[in-house]
Design an enzyme around this catalytic site. Structure first.
Site, mmCIF file in Angstrom:
data_model
loop_
_atom_site.group_PDB
_atom_site.id
_atom_site.type_symbol
_atom_site.label_atom_id
_atom_site.label_comp_id
_atom_site.label_asym_id
_atom_site.label_seq_id
_atom_site.Cartn_x
_atom_site.Cartn_y
_atom_site.Cartn_z
ATOM 1 N N GLU A 149 -44.276 7.621 40.276
ATOM 2 C CA GLU A 149 -45.313 6.913 39.510
ATOM 3 C C GLU A 149 -46.360 6.336 40.450
ATOM 4 O O GLU A 149 -46.041 5.634 41.411
ATOM 5 C CB GLU A 149 -44.689 5.800 38.652
ATOM 6 C CG GLU A 149 -45.760 5.051 37.847
ATOM 7 C CD GLU A 149 -45.248 4.241 36.676
ATOM 8 O OE1 GLU A 149 -44.042 4.305 36.357
ATOM 9 O OE2 GLU A 149 -46.070 3.525 36.068
ATOM 10 N N ASP A 169 -33.874 5.048 29.654
ATOM 11 C CA ASP A 169 -34.122 4.114 30.754
ATOM 12 C C ASP A 169 -33.071 3.017 30.777
ATOM 13 O O ASP A 169 -32.727 2.456 29.732
ATOM 14 C CB ASP A 169 -35.491 3.438 30.567
ATOM 15 C CG ASP A 169 -36.522 3.944 31.558
ATOM 16 O OD1 ASP A 169 -36.152 4.595 32.554
ATOM 17 O OD2 ASP A 169 -37.714 3.680 31.323
HETATM 18 O O1 KIV Z 1 -40.826 3.477 30.692
HETATM 19 C C1 KIV Z 1 -41.484 4.524 30.785
HETATM 20 O O2 KIV Z 1 -42.130 4.981 29.837
HETATM 21 C C2 KIV Z 1 -41.470 5.215 32.063
HETATM 22 C C3 KIV Z 1 -42.483 6.289 32.283
HETATM 23 C C4 KIV Z 1 -43.818 5.696 32.402
HETATM 24 C C5 KIV Z 1 -42.131 7.150 33.440
HETATM 25 O O3 KIV Z 1 -40.692 4.902 32.912
#
Ligand code: KIV
Length: 278
Positions: free
Chosen positions: A186, A88
């Site tokens: 989401e 991320d």
């Molecule tokens: O940060 C995370 O774990 C996510 C998932 C919930 C898709 O983005």
């Protein structure tokens, strides 16, 4: 893995090619041991910025830094043989410009060894997604409820009911056109998520978006019952490790206080018995 049949790691084109096939299985992980467990069963290991809330006790994902994502990303890559790690991009690391996004995405990939990143946003991030994919950064998009925008959204709400549906569909089409290899939906209503899944040529990965998505993702600590601060409706608990850990720690504490731990088998005698060389 044997020398003759090495495990081939999953890469973004493999994920894209899974459209309409067997459902993609995705879980988060933030450490090497959990990444190893996930790797044995899943297609993708997501190093989510949920790490901020789940592991670091932050109130939201907004305080997560590049350094945190790099540290946890490296740990997960070390535990991954087959499943594809996706890292991320943290809040503030990509929204300013495509150039800023490239600088930070390439850093995440170079310093962790992960082959792809995820970022939040639909139409307004399309230019950035196109910029990144044209420069060797495979992007998983994330639309619907985007937790980094919790303050502008006004909470962790379902996104896509009534008038909002057209915008979420337009977001999905925009990230696909920009080159994303897959998209997380989401907290999108299940009917809309099904329509988006039908409309797109890239896989949709749902979290709270119903059964018609091309895959599903959950936060591993949620489904294992380790993170219990709150529990969204979309979380199914497959284990109660938090309760088990609490019972184990309570038993340990009681045994230390009663001096029943350590027992003889956990201790080292001053003189070895004749046959025991340990
Ligand atoms: O940060 C995370 O774990 C996510 C998932 C919930 C898709 O983005």
């Amino acid at each position: 893995m044997s020398a003759t049949s090495p495990v081939r790691p999953v890469l973004p084109p493999d994920i894209r090619a899974r459209k309409g096939g067997a459902p993609l299985v995705v879980l988060t992980a933030y450490s090497t041991p959990v990444a190893r467990l996930v790797d044995a069963h899943c297609d993708i290991t997501l190093v989510g910025d949920s790490v901020g809330m789940v592991i670091h006790g932050l109130p939201s994902t907004l305080g997560v830094t590049m350094e945190m994502m790099i540290l946890h990303g490296r740990a997960v890559v070390r535990g991954s043989q087959k499943a594809m790690p996706v890292i991320d991009m943290p809040f503030g690391s990509y929204e300013e410009s495509p150039q800023q996004a490239f600088r930070n995405a390439s850093r995440l990939m170079a310093e962790t060894g992960a082959p792809s990143v995820k970022l939040e946003g639909g139409q307004h991030m399309a230019e950035t997604i196109a910029f990144l994919t044209a420069r060797g950064v495979p992007v998983m998009a994330h639309i619907g409820l985007t937790p980094q925008s919790v303050n502008t959204l006004g909470g962790y709400k379902v996104v896509g009911r009534a008038d909002e549906a057209d915008k979420v569909m337009a977001d999905a089409r925009a990230v696909e056109a920009a080159g994303a290899f897959s998209v997380v939906l989401e907290k999108v209503p299940e009917g809309l998520a099904g329509r988006i899944t039908k409309a797109l040529a890239i896989p949709t990965i749902g979290i709270g978006a119903g059964v018609d998505c091309d895959g599903q993702v959950l936060v591993v600590d949620d489904m294992l019952g380790l993170f219990t601060d709150f529990r969204p409706k979309f979380v199914k608990r497959y284990a109660e490790l938090g309760k088990d850990a609490n019972a184990a720690i309570a038993a340990y504490a009681a045994e230390v206080r009663s001096r029943s731990f350590p027992a003889a088998e956990h201790s080292f005698p001053d003189v070895l018995p004749a046959k025991d060389k340990t």
